[in-house]
Design a protein around this motif. Structure first.
Motif, PDB file in Angstrom:
ATOM      1  N   PHE A 281       0.976  -0.770   0.018  1.00 51.54           N
ATOM      2  CA  PHE A 281      -0.036   0.185   0.374  1.00 51.54           C
ATOM      3  C   PHE A 281       0.878   1.273  -0.096  1.00 51.54           C
ATOM      4  O   PHE A 281       2.360   1.321   0.716  1.00 51.54           O
ATOM      5  CB  PHE A 281      -0.945   0.341   0.970  1.00 51.54           C
ATOM      6  N   TYR A 282       0.306   1.993  -0.899  1.00 56.81           N
ATOM      7  CA  TYR A 282       1.431   3.305  -0.878  1.00 56.81           C
ATOM      8  C   TYR A 282       0.596   4.548  -1.129  1.00 56.81           C
ATOM      9  O   TYR A 282      -0.717   4.363  -1.197  1.00 56.81           O
ATOM     10  CB  TYR A 282       1.878   3.400  -2.075  1.00 56.81           C
ATOM     11  N   ILE A 283       1.277   6.075  -0.628  1.00 55.28           N
ATOM     12  CA  ILE A 283      -0.154   6.824  -0.903  1.00 55.28           C
ATOM     13  C   ILE A 283       1.248   7.448  -2.191  1.00 55.28           C
ATOM     14  O   ILE A 283       1.831   8.212  -1.852  1.00 55.28           O
ATOM     15  CB  ILE A 283       0.397   7.639   0.590  1.00 55.28           C
ATOM     16  N   ALA A 284       0.298   8.110  -2.673  1.00 55.28           N
ATOM     17  CA  ALA A 284       1.060   8.625  -3.936  1.00 55.28           C
ATOM     18  C   ALA A 284       0.182  10.141  -4.293  1.00 55.28           C
ATOM     19  O   ALA A 284      -0.986   9.668  -4.707  1.00 55.28           O
ATOM     20  CB  ALA A 284       0.854   8.124  -5.322  1.00 55.28           C
ATOM     21  N   ASP A 285       1.147  11.252  -4.381  1.00 54.34           N
ATOM     22  CA  ASP A 285       0.498  11.915  -4.489  1.00 54.34           C
ATOM     23  C   ASP A 285      -0.873  12.147  -3.149  1.00 54.34           C
ATOM     24  O   ASP A 285      -1.811  12.981  -4.112  1.00 54.34           O
ATOM     25  CB  ASP A 285       0.191  12.509  -5.800  1.00 54.34           C
ATOM     26  N   LYS A 286      -0.901  12.098  -2.296  1.00 54.05           N
ATOM     27  CA  LYS A 286      -1.701  12.145  -1.529  1.00 54.05           C
ATOM     28  C   LYS A 286      -3.021  10.670  -1.345  1.00 54.05           C
ATOM     29  O   LYS A 286      -3.631  10.244  -1.121  1.00 54.05           O
ATOM     30  CB  LYS A 286      -2.514  13.077  -1.384  1.00 54.05           C
ATOM     31  N   GLN A 287      -2.845  10.235  -2.920  1.00 51.98           N
ATOM     32  CA  GLN A 287      -3.822   9.219  -2.805  1.00 51.98           C
ATOM     33  C   GLN A 287      -3.882   8.195  -2.981  1.00 51.98           C
ATOM     34  O   GLN A 287      -2.502   7.270  -2.784  1.00 51.98           O
ATOM     35  CB  GLN A 287      -4.207   9.439  -4.669  1.00 51.98           C
ATOM     36  N   PHE A 288      -4.363   7.263  -2.278  1.00 55.42           N
ATOM     37  CA  PHE A 288      -4.520   5.549  -1.427  1.00 55.42           C
ATOM     38  C   PHE A 288      -4.169   4.788  -3.168  1.00 55.42           C
ATOM     39  O   PHE A 288      -5.035   4.744  -3.936  1.00 55.42           O
ATOM     40  CB  PHE A 288      -5.250   5.409  -0.800  1.00 55.42           C
ATOM     41  N   VAL A 289      -2.968   4.287  -2.923  1.00 59.80           N
ATOM     42  CA  VAL A 289      -3.074   2.992  -4.414  1.00 59.80           C
ATOM     43  C   VAL A 289      -2.638   1.794  -3.380  1.00 59.80           C
ATOM     44  O   VAL A 289      -1.874   2.076  -2.445  1.00 59.80           O
ATOM     45  CB  VAL A 289      -1.763   3.128  -4.680  1.00 59.80           C
ATOM     46  N   PHE A 290      -3.306   0.439  -4.246  1.00 57.22           N
ATOM     47  CA  PHE A 290      -3.427  -0.686  -3.708  1.00 57.22           C
ATOM     48  C   PHE A 290      -2.278  -1.522  -4.539  1.00 57.22           C
ATOM     49  O   PHE A 290      -2.648  -1.391  -5.176  1.00 57.22           O
ATOM     50  CB  PHE A 290      -4.358  -1.174  -3.521  1.00 57.22           C
ATOM     51  N   GLY A 291      -1.456  -1.834  -3.904  1.00 61.06           N
ATOM     52  CA  GLY A 291       0.069  -2.572  -5.568  1.00 61.06           C
ATOM     53  C   GLY A 291      -0.277  -3.602  -5.423  1.00 61.06           C
ATOM     54  O   GLY A 291      -0.600  -4.614  -3.941  1.00 61.06           O
ATOM     55  N   GLU A 318       0.132   2.487   8.635  1.00 56.10           N
ATOM     56  CA  GLU A 318      -0.714   1.404   9.592  1.00 56.10           C
ATOM     57  C   GLU A 318      -2.626   1.929   9.413  1.00 56.10           C
ATOM     58  O   GLU A 318      -3.509   1.697   8.998  1.00 56.10           O
ATOM     59  CB  GLU A 318      -1.025   0.369  10.821  1.00 56.10           C
ATOM     60  N   GLU A 319      -2.100   3.054   9.569  1.00 55.86           N
ATOM     61  CA  GLU A 319      -3.057   4.182  10.654  1.00 55.86           C
ATOM     62  C   GLU A 319      -4.595   4.739   8.575  1.00 55.86           C
ATOM     63  O   GLU A 319      -5.039   4.372   8.595  1.00 55.86           O
ATOM     64  CB  GLU A 319      -3.052   5.154  10.858  1.00 55.86           C
ATOM     65  N   GLU A 320      -3.655   4.832   7.937  1.00 50.74           N
ATOM     66  CA  GLU A 320      -3.990   4.925   6.160  1.00 50.74           C
ATOM     67  C   GLU A 320      -4.312   3.485   6.133  1.00 50.74           C
ATOM     68  O   GLU A 320      -5.315   3.860   4.906  1.00 50.74           O
ATOM     69  CB  GLU A 320      -2.810   5.812   5.569  1.00 50.74           C
ATOM     70  N   VAL A 321      -3.973   2.666   6.156  1.00 49.74           N
ATOM     71  CA  VAL A 321      -3.934   0.888   5.592  1.00 49.74           C
ATOM     72  C   VAL A 321      -6.313   0.798   6.304  1.00 49.74           C
ATOM     73  O   VAL A 321      -6.371   0.668   5.806  1.00 49.74           O
ATOM     74  CB  VAL A 321      -3.347   0.568   6.018  1.00 49.74           C
ATOM     75  N   LYS A 322      -5.334   0.965   7.433  1.00 50.17           N
ATOM     76  CA  LYS A 322      -7.012   0.179   8.485  1.00 50.17           C
ATOM     77  C   LYS A 322      -8.149   1.786   8.045  1.00 50.17           C
ATOM     78  O   LYS A 322      -9.719   1.402   7.739  1.00 50.17           O
ATOM     79  CB  LYS A 322      -6.856   1.422   9.386  1.00 50.17           C
ATOM     80  N   ALA A 328      -4.677  -5.684   6.870  1.00 48.51           N
ATOM     81  CA  ALA A 328      -3.544  -5.810   6.404  1.00 48.51           C
ATOM     82  C   ALA A 328      -3.462  -7.300   6.864  1.00 48.51           C
ATOM     83  O   ALA A 328      -3.326  -7.436   7.902  1.00 48.51           O
ATOM     84  CB  ALA A 328      -2.058  -5.186   7.283  1.00 48.51           C
ATOM     85  N   GLY A 329      -2.503  -8.048   6.236  1.00 51.75           N
ATOM     86  CA  GLY A 329      -2.028  -9.062   6.351  1.00 51.75           C
ATOM     87  C   GLY A 329      -2.967 -10.272   5.555  1.00 51.75           C
ATOM     88  O   GLY A 329      -2.572 -11.265   5.416  1.00 51.75           O
ATOM     89  N   SER A 330      -3.923  -9.767   5.431  1.00 54.41           N
ATOM     90  CA  SER A 330      -4.463 -10.683   4.648  1.00 54.41           C
ATOM     91  C   SER A 330      -5.927  -9.813   3.462  1.00 54.41           C
ATOM     92  O   SER A 330      -7.121 -10.226   2.884  1.00 54.41           O
ATOM     93  CB  SER A 330      -5.841 -10.782   5.389  1.00 54.41           C
ATOM     94  N   GLY A 357      -8.044 -12.644   1.841  1.00 53.28           N
ATOM     95  CA  GLY A 357      -9.198 -13.085   1.796  1.00 53.28           C
ATOM     96  C   GLY A 357     -10.119 -11.396   2.792  1.00 53.28           C
ATOM     97  O   GLY A 357     -11.363 -11.797   2.407  1.00 53.28           O
ATOM     98  N   ASN A 358      -9.114 -10.524   2.587  1.00 54.29           N
ATOM     99  CA  ASN A 358     -10.103  -9.371   2.962  1.00 54.29           C
ATOM    100  C   ASN A 358     -10.493  -9.204   5.125  1.00 54.29           C
ATOM    101  O   ASN A 358     -11.487  -8.976   4.647  1.00 54.29           O
ATOM    102  CB  ASN A 358     -10.779  -8.446   2.480  1.00 54.29           C
ATOM    103  N   LYS A 359     -10.326 -10.139   5.781  1.00 51.14           N
ATOM    104  CA  LYS A 359     -10.802 -10.996   6.710  1.00 51.14           C
ATOM    105  C   LYS A 359      -9.998 -11.269   7.559  1.00 51.14           C
ATOM    106  O   LYS A 359      -8.825 -12.015   7.355  1.00 51.14           O
ATOM    107  CB  LYS A 359     -11.961 -11.940   6.555  1.00 51.14           C
ATOM    108  N   PRO A 360     -10.001 -11.120   8.263  1.00 49.67           N
ATOM    109  CA  PRO A 360      -8.699 -11.432   9.596  1.00 49.67           C
ATOM    110  C   PRO A 360      -8.979 -13.381   9.800  1.00 49.67           C
ATOM    111  O   PRO A 360      -8.596 -13.909   9.238  1.00 49.67           O
ATOM    112  CB  PRO A 360      -8.870 -11.395  10.824  1.00 49.67           C
TER     113      PRO A 360
END
Length: 565
Positions: A281-291, A318-322, A328-330, A357-360
RNA sequence: CGGGGUGUAGCGCAGUUGGUUUAGCGCGCAGCGUUUGGGACGCUGAGGUCGGAGGUUCAAAUCCUCUCACCCCGACCA
């Protein structure tokens, strides 16, 4: 030069704040002295070496048809606003303010200044082709200055700029400069190779860096011994082999308690890393990007940045991901909405991947692209690594470290368009000038030379850039004719055009020999009662272990033959 | 920016559970003498606001707070 008159001093102790061999030698031999982080005084010996390097640069630039000029260090900040580099290079720029509070930028490079000049003086196709260059002190507020002269904040740079009417003209200029650079390395006695490079903040298209090979280098070079492909690791590509074949199976949810990393997951499921897909996960010029990338590969942030066409790229916290509702992790790209997804093309290189799985504590089996998820961008964003297959010949890639001493770019019309640098062609039509820029750091070359040319006793100067060519070392001078002979030899050598450093100190032989090795001039001549008995002097090349006695009568001619060719 | 480390003589370092009242050692430097083929030896000597500011204390290089500088690592983790 007599050492007794020289302004500098050798030291036995290794300077505490010098980390690399070259930096240590530069300080110990008395070439440079640090004023602040990345800011140095060149002491007489260091300055002579630098000037020799710069003289070679001038010579090769002039031979290549370059015309030397000298631009100012300070330039109006508005010019940097015009190119946009007051933002893209923002943190790196040094500024000063004049008495009217006008902001001036201290040149980190001179595209803005030269293009402004070009706009004023180049009007017709008849004014081109043109190649301008300068050698000047540049200023860059590096986030982390390093290794003495290798990454300094104030440094010497030779920057050249070519102006042509079209791409074909630019090609000629580029090849011309490329050859000039190869010549410079050769003349300076250094091993360097051109590699494909990312063009970075300067802008433009094709570019190559010239790397001086040394372990102390900051850059990793990926190259193929089989076909000579070589590239900066930032840019390098490699084959991503197909890892699995077969029919796509239905997606299946599996329980993976506590498995968060690819490592853990692969171990747990007893599958190779390459059978998984990982998310970054990145922040590109303030935009959240999912790699998204195959589990065995790593993301190359330079490639990613280029694909996203952003100015600033950093990993998300971590906060931005949440905050995006991602576990995170799944995490996986399946079912994501409203988030920009960029996928490495490796996710198309196999079937039935395991992804989050996008679930813990949950992952998904048999994930397939594009059946199960789509990406906004699919491109090569992976880091090529030693051991990968070469994309050109499928040989095995290897890697080395190097110092980027030079960088050449095809700029095209990026700057000429922004600065209105246009010309009129034969038919009277107006076009932007086609530009190239060619940077090469003499001071960094000096630093790189010190990293590459040394042994455990000290520097081993390549002849062309040595501050002096001969170390003349009289021993046991009192009560003998040694001084008389040495003084005459000193004068005769200089008359013959040879640069001599005369160790006229009353030091012991050990001290003198050790200093001679540390300072590392190409040749050492010892005069002592012992050699005078044979009516000769002792001759030793810095690169050789053994010395030989040469008749006094022949030594000037011999050196002249070796040095003044 | 994040993390770690270090600031004591020109250089490299010791000293830091506060207290032998003039802060040490080695290199280098100055003087004298003996030396001299791979960093010689003896004697004598010069050189320090202990990075800076503030504080605690009878007493601070040493403890506390702030600050500055320099070096290293990271800018790869789902």
């Amino acid at each position: 030069m007599r050492i007794s008159k020289l302004f500098s001093k050798t030291t036995r102790e290794i300077p505490a704040d010098a980390d690399t061999t070259g930096h240590q030698l530069a300080v110990r031999a008395g070439l440079i002295n640090q004023a602040a982080a990345g800011i140095y005084t060149y002491l007489p010996l260091g300055w002579r070496a630098l000037q020799k390097i710069e003289a070679i640069f001038r010579d090769e630039m002039d031979k290549a048809g370059g015309l030397e000029l000298h631009m100012p260090v300070l330039s109006p900040n508005e010019w940097w606003a015009k190119s946009g580099r007051d933002v893209t290079m923002g943190d790196v720029l040094f500024h000063v303010f004049d008495r009217r509070e006008r902001k001036l930028t201290m040149g980190p490079t001179h595209e803005e200044v030269i293009t402004t000049l070009a706009a004023r003086y180049i009007q017709s196709y008849r004014d081109m082709p043109l190649m301008l260059y300068q050698i000047q002190t540049k200023f860059r507020d590096e986030p982390r200055p390093r290794a003495g002269l290798i990454r300094a904040r104030e440094f010497s740079m030779k920057d050249a700029y070519s102006f042509d009417v079209d791409a074909a003209g630019l090609d000629v200029a580029y090849k011309n400069m490329r050859q000039a650079y190869i010549n410079i390395f050769k003349r300076c006695g250094l091993e360097a190779i051109p590699v494909e490079a990312d063009s970075g903040a300067i802008g433009g298209k094709d570019s190559e860096e010239f790397m001086v090979i040394t372990e102390a280098g900051e850059d990793e070079i990926i190259f193929c011994p089989a076909c000579n492909y070589s590239a900066n690791a930032e840019k390098a590509v490699s084959v991503k082999e197909k890892v699995a074949d077969g029919k796509p199976l239905p997606v299946e949810e599996i329980s993976t308690p506590g498995m968060k990393t690819i490592e853990e997951l692969a171990d747990f499921l007893k599958i190779p890393h390459s059978a998984t897909i990982k998310a970054v996960f990145y922040i590109a010029d303030k935009q959240f990007v999912f790699g998204v990338i195959r589990g065995d590969l790593a993301v190359n942030e330079v490639k990613l940045k280029n694909q996203l066409k952003c100015a600033d790229l950093r990993m998300a916290t971590e906060e931005e991901v949440k905050a995006q509702g991602i576990v995170a992790g799944s995490a996986s790209p399946l079912g994501l909405k409203g988030i920009k997804i960029i996928a490495d093309d490796s996710v198309t290189s196999g079937v039935n991947f395991v992804a989050g799985g996008n679930k813990p504590d949950t992952h998904l089996k048999n994930v397939n692209y594009p059946r199960d998820f789509k990406a906004d961008i699919v491109a090569d964003i992976a880091l090529a690594q030693a051991g990968d297959k070469c994309a050109k010949c499928s040989g095995a890639l290897t890697s080395k470290r190097g110092i980027e001493a030079a960088h050449i770019f095809k700029l095209g019309t990026v700057y000429s368009e922004k600065f209105g640098a246009t010309f009129i062609d034969e038919k009277g039509a107006s076009h932007p000038i086609v530009m190239g820029c060619y940077g090469f750091g003499p001071s960094r070359l000096l630093g790189a030379a010190l990293e590459q040319c040394n042994d455990d006793k000290g520097i081993i100067w390549p002849l062309a850039i040595a501050p002096y060519q001969v170390y003349l070392c009289p021993l046991y001078r009192e009560g003998s004719k040694v001084d008389e002979v040495a003084d005459k030899l000193y004068a005769d050598l200089q008359t013959a055009g040879i640069e001599v450093l005369l160790d006229d100190r009353s030091e012991s032989a050990g001290v003198k020999f050790n200093d001679a090795d540390l300072i590392g001039l190409p040749f050492r001549i010892t005069v002592s009662p012992r050699t005078l008995e044979k009516d000769g002097v002792e001759f030793k090349a810095r690169t050789e272990k053994e010395a030989s006695v040469i008749p006094l009568k022949e030594i000037v001619a011999k050196l002249k033959l070796t040095i003044v060719v």
